[in-house]
Design a protein around this motif. Structure first.
Motif, PDB file in Angstrom:
ATOM      1  N   TRP A  65      45.015  51.892  40.677  1.00 48.66           N
ATOM      2  CA  TRP A  65      46.081  51.639  39.705  1.00 48.66           C
ATOM      3  C   TRP A  65      46.248  52.795  38.731  1.00 48.66           C
ATOM      4  O   TRP A  65      47.338  53.065  38.253  1.00 48.66           O
ATOM      5  N   GLN A  66      45.133  53.525  38.502  1.00 51.01           N
ATOM      6  CA  GLN A  66      45.255  54.687  37.616  1.00 51.01           C
ATOM      7  C   GLN A  66      46.111  55.771  38.259  1.00 51.01           C
ATOM      8  O   GLN A  66      46.945  56.396  37.599  1.00 51.01           O
ATOM      9  N   ALA A  67      45.911  55.973  39.566  1.00 50.79           N
ATOM     10  CA  ALA A  67      46.708  56.981  40.272  1.00 50.79           C
ATOM     11  C   ALA A  67      48.181  56.579  40.285  1.00 50.79           C
ATOM     12  O   ALA A  67      49.067  57.392  40.009  1.00 50.79           O
ATOM     13  N   MET A 122      41.629  55.397  31.072  1.00 47.62           N
ATOM     14  CA  MET A 122      42.757  56.003  30.355  1.00 47.62           C
ATOM     15  C   MET A 122      42.790  57.509  30.569  1.00 47.62           C
ATOM     16  O   MET A 122      43.841  58.111  30.771  1.00 47.62           O
ATOM     17  N   ARG A 123      41.603  58.130  30.527  1.00 50.05           N
ATOM     18  CA  ARG A 123      41.529  59.585  30.732  1.00 50.05           C
ATOM     19  C   ARG A 123      41.991  59.961  32.124  1.00 50.05           C
ATOM     20  O   ARG A 123      42.631  60.985  32.315  1.00 50.05           O
ATOM     21  N   ALA A 124      41.648  59.091  33.095  1.00 55.86           N
ATOM     22  CA  ALA A 124      42.031  59.386  34.476  1.00 55.86           C
ATOM     23  C   ALA A 124      43.550  59.354  34.616  1.00 55.86           C
ATOM     24  O   ALA A 124      44.146  60.220  35.260  1.00 55.86           O
ATOM     25  N   ILE A 125      44.188  58.356  33.968  1.00 55.22           N
ATOM     26  CA  ILE A 125      45.652  58.278  34.017  1.00 55.22           C
ATOM     27  C   ILE A 125      46.250  59.545  33.416  1.00 55.22           C
ATOM     28  O   ILE A 125      47.149  60.151  33.962  1.00 55.22           O
ATOM     29  N   TRP A 126      45.691  59.945  32.292  1.00 55.08           N
ATOM     30  CA  TRP A 126      46.182  61.128  31.570  1.00 55.08           C
ATOM     31  C   TRP A 126      46.079  62.372  32.450  1.00 55.08           C
ATOM     32  O   TRP A 126      46.982  63.199  32.495  1.00 55.08           O
ATOM     33  N   THR A 127      44.947  62.475  33.189  1.00 54.33           N
ATOM     34  CA  THR A 127      44.752  63.645  34.054  1.00 54.33           C
ATOM     35  C   THR A 127      45.779  63.655  35.180  1.00 54.33           C
ATOM     36  O   THR A 127      46.428  64.671  35.442  1.00 54.33           O
ATOM     37  N   VAL A 128      45.940  62.507  35.848  1.00 52.09           N
ATOM     38  CA  VAL A 128      46.920  62.417  36.929  1.00 52.09           C
ATOM     39  C   VAL A 128      48.318  62.705  36.388  1.00 52.09           C
ATOM     40  O   VAL A 128      49.104  63.439  36.983  1.00 52.09           O
TER      41      VAL A 128
END
Lengths: 88, 244
Positions: B93-95, B1-7
């Protein structure tokens, strides 16, 4: 080389499966979820009022509904087409 | 979730760091106004609703959304930063989700800035605000559909112009897939069930159904399935063409 060919084969199969899945989910949703709807209009334009319900409950005679629909005639008007699909 | 937020944060700030966001928003607002008042005959109709405004959204999105989406992956590929992005501790998928959500929020901002239209119609008359709310929701969902298609096409190529044109043509066909323009190509040689399936893919008919003021669950499922499928296809394509 061979590995990339196999990999791209897998990906293409995955894309085709995805397309089929998408179409079937949409068609299935249209067939099964028909009528599950939220009327957001202020005057409840698309919902039967309580008065209508009570009148309908009071009717004892059988009611016949006739539905006339010519697919060829509404080819150019998709909104009527989808409406016909829904009420049929 | 944090990775999605960062991207997501990185992408969204990238829109506003370049002229892209401002040009897009200004053009979107000007065109939607022009369409509403001139082509839509907002005053001539003498009805207090935003139908002439929303009727032109599919056509506006047809041109403007592929323009937003074309850069998303093609630019990364061209400048080579896609390698950097995919080697970071961010899954595929996060990106994809982060970039999509950023673009979708950006469109939401543009859509929200059309609020003077809503104020105008409320000042002039007594419109059905429930219908307007539903139309806004439908319009935003439809924009998400266009975006997901644009993102998927953008992943195919390193050339932004190619991505734009192909996404535009594809969106055009999907928008009109309930109309004879598209259906006539299928009529005669495929079974009726296939034609019905193709017809049910139309953005236009699903959007119009929501814009009436009724939120049908099947329309909601349609837009969500459309977005999810195209984004998943996008991830597959990036994975496939990772080394190109």
């Amino acid at each position: 080389m061979r590995e990339t060919v196999i990999k791209s084969g897998y990906s293409i199969v995955a894309l085709v499966v995805l397309a089929v899945l998408l179409v079937s989910v949409i068609t299935l949703a249209e067939a099964t979820l028909r009528g599950v709807r939220l009327d957001l209009t202020e005057n409840r334009l698309y919902t039967l009022s309580e008065g209508t319900h009570s009148i309908l409950e009071g009717i004892t005679e059988p009611i016949n509904l006739y539905f006339f629909y010519t697919p060829e005639a509404v080819q150019d008007i998709p909104s009527i087409n989808t409406y016909a699909q829904r009420v049929r | 979730m944090r990775a999605i937020w960062t991207v997501y944060r990185r992408e969204l700030s990238a829109y506003f760091a370049t002229p892209l966001a401002y040009v897009f928003i200004v053009i979107f607002l000007v065109l939607s106004g022009v369409f509403t008042f001139y082509l839509g005959g907002f005053y001539v109709r003498n009805q207090a609703d935003l139908e002439p405004f929303f009727n032109y959204h599919p056509w506006l999105y047809l041109f403007l959304i592929p323009a937003v989406a074309m850069r998303v992956w093609a630019e990364e590929r061209k400048s080579g930063t896609i390698e950097l992005l995919l080697t970071l501790p961010v899954s595929m998928w996060q990106a994809v989700a982060g970039k999509f959500l950023a673009a979708w929020s950006f469109v939401a901002v543009a859509l929200a800035l059309t609020f003077p239209m809503w104020i105008t119609v409320n000042y002039l008359g007594d419109p059905d605000n429930g219908v307007i709310l539903a139309s806004y929701l439908g319009s935003w969902l439809m924009a998400g559909g266009y975006l997901a298609i644009g993102l998927c096409i953008s992943a195919f190529t390193r050339n932004q112009v190619v991505a734009f044109i192909i996404a535009l043509v594809l969106c055009f066909f999907i928008t009109l897939s309930g109309f004879p323009l598209v259906l006539d190509a299928f009529r005669g040689w495929v079974p009726a069930g296939v034609i019905e399936a193709v017809a049910s893919l139309s953005f236009l008919s699903h959007f119009q159904a929501i814009a009436k003021g009724v939120l049908d669950l099947s329309d909601l499922v349609y837009f969500i399935a459309m977005i999810a499928a195209w984004l998943y296809a996008c991830a597959i394509v990036i994975d496939l063409k990772k080394a190109d």
